[in-house]
Design a protein around this motif. Structure first.
Motif, mmCIF file in Angstrom:
data_model
loop_
_atom_site.group_PDB
_atom_site.id
_atom_site.type_symbol
_atom_site.label_atom_id
_atom_site.label_comp_id
_atom_site.label_asym_id
_atom_site.label_seq_id
_atom_site.Cartn_x
_atom_site.Cartn_y
_atom_site.Cartn_z
ATOM 1 N N GLU A 106 46.674 38.203 28.078
ATOM 2 C CA GLU A 106 46.511 38.573 29.486
ATOM 3 C C GLU A 106 45.902 37.421 30.254
ATOM 4 O OE1 GLU A 106 44.497 42.074 32.283
ATOM 5 O OE2 GLU A 106 44.112 42.013 30.112
ATOM 6 N N ALA A 107 46.410 37.166 31.437
ATOM 7 C CA ALA A 107 45.891 36.081 32.273
ATOM 8 C C ALA A 107 44.391 36.259 32.482
ATOM 9 C CB ALA A 107 46.618 36.058 33.609
ATOM 10 N N GLY A 108 43.653 35.139 32.269
ATOM 11 C CA GLY A 108 42.203 35.174 32.419
ATOM 12 C C GLY A 108 41.452 35.452 31.139
ATOM 13 N N SER A 109 42.164 35.851 30.090
ATOM 14 C CA SER A 109 41.509 36.149 28.820
ATOM 15 C C SER A 109 41.584 34.937 27.886
ATOM 16 C CB SER A 109 42.167 37.359 28.159
ATOM 17 O OG SER A 109 43.500 37.047 27.766
ATOM 18 N N ARG A 117 53.012 33.790 25.550
ATOM 19 C CA ARG A 117 53.507 34.444 26.756
ATOM 20 C C ARG A 117 52.310 35.071 27.491
ATOM 21 N NH1 ARG A 117 59.012 34.426 26.111
ATOM 22 N NH2 ARG A 117 59.752 34.369 23.945
ATOM 23 N N ILE A 118 52.162 34.722 28.761
ATOM 24 C CA ILE A 118 51.037 35.186 29.578
ATOM 25 C C ILE A 118 51.494 36.377 30.417
ATOM 26 C CG2 ILE A 118 49.252 34.528 31.222
ATOM 27 C CD1 ILE A 118 49.255 32.982 28.563
ATOM 28 N N ILE A 119 50.737 37.488 30.309
ATOM 29 C CA ILE A 119 51.054 38.705 31.057
ATOM 30 C C ILE A 119 50.059 38.854 32.200
ATOM 31 C CG2 ILE A 119 51.455 41.198 30.916
ATOM 32 C CD1 ILE A 119 51.723 40.917 27.924
ATOM 33 N N LYS A 120 50.584 39.134 33.373
ATOM 34 C CA LYS A 120 49.732 39.323 34.545
ATOM 35 C C LYS A 120 50.245 40.511 35.357
ATOM 36 C CE LYS A 120 47.817 36.985 38.613
ATOM 37 N NZ LYS A 120 47.783 35.738 39.409
ATOM 38 N N VAL A 121 49.340 41.425 35.668
ATOM 39 C CA VAL A 121 49.674 42.585 36.503
ATOM 40 C C VAL A 121 49.044 42.372 37.871
ATOM 41 C CG1 VAL A 121 49.382 45.073 36.831
ATOM 42 C CG2 VAL A 121 49.835 44.160 34.548
ATOM 43 N N SER A 122 49.828 42.564 38.898
ATOM 44 C CA SER A 122 49.326 42.393 40.264
ATOM 45 C C SER A 122 49.817 43.547 41.131
ATOM 46 C CB SER A 122 49.773 41.058 40.855
ATOM 47 O OG SER A 122 51.193 40.960 40.838
ATOM 48 N N VAL A 123 49.026 43.881 42.145
ATOM 49 C CA VAL A 123 49.396 44.942 43.097
ATOM 50 C C VAL A 123 49.537 44.318 44.475
ATOM 51 C CG1 VAL A 123 48.311 46.801 41.794
ATOM 52 C CG2 VAL A 123 46.975 45.541 43.464
ATOM 53 N N SER A 124 50.413 44.903 45.278
ATOM 54 C CA SER A 124 50.670 44.344 46.608
ATOM 55 C C SER A 124 49.428 44.402 47.483
ATOM 56 C CB SER A 124 51.825 45.095 47.275
ATOM 57 O OG SER A 124 51.543 46.483 47.352
ATOM 58 N N GLN A 125 48.582 45.419 47.260
ATOM 59 C CA GLN A 125 47.309 45.535 47.970
ATOM 60 C C GLN A 125 46.362 46.324 47.069
ATOM 61 O OE1 GLN A 125 47.872 47.763 51.616
ATOM 62 N NE2 GLN A 125 49.786 48.621 50.886
ATOM 63 N N SER A 126 45.253 45.715 46.721
ATOM 64 C CA SER A 126 44.332 46.354 45.788
ATOM 65 C C SER A 126 43.742 47.637 46.355
ATOM 66 C CB SER A 126 43.202 45.394 45.412
ATOM 67 O OG SER A 126 42.510 44.969 46.577
ATOM 68 N N VAL A 127 43.612 47.689 47.693
ATOM 69 C CA VAL A 127 43.150 48.907 48.359
ATOM 70 C C VAL A 127 44.244 49.337 49.336
ATOM 71 C CG1 VAL A 127 41.392 49.979 49.786
ATOM 72 C CG2 VAL A 127 40.729 48.227 48.130
ATOM 73 N N ALA A 128 44.925 50.421 49.001
ATOM 74 C CA ALA A 128 46.038 50.891 49.825
ATOM 75 C C ALA A 128 45.636 52.143 50.589
ATOM 76 C CB ALA A 128 47.249 51.189 48.947
ATOM 77 N N ILE A 129 46.203 52.318 51.776
ATOM 78 C CA ILE A 129 45.984 53.510 52.581
ATOM 79 C C ILE A 129 47.014 54.558 52.188
ATOM 80 C CG2 ILE A 129 45.854 54.466 54.905
ATOM 81 C CD1 ILE A 129 43.608 52.538 54.241
ATOM 82 N N SER A 183 46.247 44.574 32.622
ATOM 83 C CA SER A 183 45.882 45.680 33.506
ATOM 84 C C SER A 183 45.427 45.183 34.867
ATOM 85 C CB SER A 183 44.768 46.527 32.871
ATOM 86 O OG SER A 183 45.170 47.048 31.631
ATOM 87 N N ALA A 184 45.490 46.081 35.822
ATOM 88 C CA ALA A 184 44.966 45.853 37.172
ATOM 89 C C ALA A 184 44.590 47.199 37.760
ATOM 90 C CB ALA A 184 45.994 45.140 38.056
ATOM 91 N N THR A 185 43.686 47.185 38.720
ATOM 92 C CA THR A 185 43.192 48.418 39.326
ATOM 93 C C THR A 185 43.736 48.576 40.739
ATOM 94 O OG1 THR A 185 41.148 48.300 38.034
ATOM 95 C CG2 THR A 185 41.134 49.719 39.971
#
Length: 478
Positions: free
Chosen positions: A28-31, A127-139, A207-209
């Motif tokens: 995982e990216a960052g690990s 192989r580097i795995i990265k999970v990203s969200v379009s906006q970490s805090v969504a309305i 993972s991502a939150t």
């Protein structure tokens, strides 16, 4: 990619006694990534070890003399991002540790161990795995996407999404494409998203939150709130911290109106918002001061946040107890626990509430069922009877009924008799008094009648009396 593997394979087998192993590693990216490399622990003297990355040159190497060297990109500003712990060499472990891995670290690596004429080489694909969200805090209600990126991407790999440790089922019914999930933000999307990648028997995850803000109480639409007739109830509507809605409003939805386009109706007379609309607040809850059976139904709370209207529907379920006399002679009655919606109710329980002389409350006669039959209404079973109704998650609410000793029920014959006796005695006394008054009036009448029979005598008596009074007045003057 295939060409790179081919080059490493040819180079390994050209060397005498060469052994080559190819391994898949996910990180995982960052690990920290650990690239495995096995080397023999029975070397008679110190071997030379060299780690390289395809198209990037040397990562780290150690000569037979023990001298170490790092590639320029792996030793920035004196910080060792890659190293081989010497303590592991005696165990035959020449693995490379890369700290804080980045997407650009993904690729093919080679570990070559040379001791005398024996050369061992391992080829590792990182192989580097990265999970990203379009906006970490969504309305709530806005479109949000969660993507899983693997560098380099393993073609033919399987991707599975987990949300809060459970397999994610797309709300739209459309499966993710190339590791990307697109949904409308709701409270169901809040939590920890994990992308699991499986390839050639190996598995990696990242993972991502994602946080979705909106109306947090109640946490889901069409939440049921239970209240007894005549009681006060609060309809919750609380927004997430940091969200101050504008144009907040409450509506009661007409019965039978659809969920997509509900028709607003009239709010009850006892309905009261908790705070004026002129003072925006996180808490936009409302209350009904005195609930009526007709107040049941769906209510909608709404507010505008960042140009998006957020709504939450709440269903008010009203409970009451209806009583009926089943037998006047036997003094029996039935109490029925009624709710406007029983879809979540799984159990009914009746409790007799008893108070002692000190006002202490106790509970007796617990019975099951929607209907309570009281075979004989007496002093023992009069008072408060409470119907508790429960669902799968526990008690939903309760409603209370006061049982009184009424005429026509058990124990009322003697009571009625005593009331009748008192009434008869009272009437008798009244008649005696009236009779005495009539007798006295009759006597007075007779006496006057006898006097009127002798008018001359009455005149003489009256004249004599007047003369006597005149003489006494004259004597007093002298």
């Amino acid at each position: 990619m295939l060409f790179e593997y081919f080059i490493f394979g040819v180079a390994a087998f050209v060397m005498t006694g060469a052994q080559c192993e190819m391994t898949e590693v996910f990180a995982e990216a960052g690990s920290q990534a650990v690239l495995p490399c096995k080397c023999s622990s029975s070397y008679s003297y110190s071997p030379s070890i060299i780690w390289t990355k395809v198209n990037s040159g040397t990562v780290w190497r150690k000569q037979k003399s023990g001298l170490q060297h790092w590639g320029s990109s792996w030793y920035p500003k004196g910080l060792q991002r890659a190293r081989c712990p010497h303590s592991q060499f005696e165990r035959g472990d020449c693995s490379l540790e890369i700290n804080n891995v980045r997407e650009e670290d993904g690729g093919v690596y080679s570990c070559k161990v040379e001791s005398g004429h024996k050369v061992t080489e391992n080829v590792i694909s990182l192989r580097i795995i990265k999970v990203s969200v379009s906006q970490s805090v969504a309305i709530w209600g806005t479109e949000v996407s969660v993507s899983c990126k693997v560098t380099p991407w393993p073609y033919g790999a399987g991707v599975q999404w987990m949300l809060n440790s459970s397999p994610f089922v797309p709300l739209t019914g459309i499966p993710s494409v190339e590791g990307v999930v697109k949904e409308r933000a709701t409270e169901k999307l809040t939590g920890n998203w994990t992308c699991m990648v499986g390839y050639k028997g190996k598995q990696g995850r990242a993972s991502a939150t994602l946080t979705v803000k909106g109306i947090i109480q109640p946490s889901k639409d069409n939440t049921k709130v239970y209240a007894a007739v005549g009681s006060e109830v609060t309809l919750p509507c609380v927004f997430s911290s940091g969200l101050i809605p504008s144009s907040s409003a409450w509506e009661k939805l007409k019965p039978g109106s659809g969920f997509n386009k509900p028709a607003p109706g009239r709010l009850p007379a006892s309905f009261s918002p908790s705070s004026p609309s002129t003072q925006p607040s996180l808490d936009n809850s409302a209350s009904l001061r005195e609930v009526g059976f007709e107040d049941e139904g769906r209510y909608r709370c709404s507010g505008i946040v960042e140009g998006q209207r957020l709504t939450r529907n709440i269903q008010l379920v009203v409970a009451k107890i209806e009583s009926s006399i089943t037998s006047k002679k036997k003094g029996s009655m039935a109490l029925i626990c009624k709710l406007t919606d029983t879809s979540e109710v799984t159990d009914y329980e009746w409790v007799h509430v008893v108070y002692d002389n000190n006002g202490t409350q106790s509970f007796e006669s617990i019975q099951k069922g929607k209907t309570l039959s009281i075979s004989k209404v007496s002093e023992e079973n009069r008072g408060e009877w409470t119907c508790r109704f429960s669902g799968k998650e526990g008690i939903l609410g309760n409603v209370t009924y006061q049982v009184q000793l009424m005429s026509g029920l058990s124990g009322q014959k003697s009571s009625s008799l005593s009331h009748n006796t008192a009434a008869v005695v009272g009437l008798s006394i009244l008649l005696v008094v009236l009779l005495l008054i009539l007798v006295q009036m009759y006597k007075n009448h007779q006496r006057r009648k006898r006097i009127f029979q002798y008018p001359a005598l009455e005149t003489i008596v009256h004249t004599t009396s007047n003369e006597r009074e005149e003489r006494e007045r004259n004597r007093e003057k002298k």
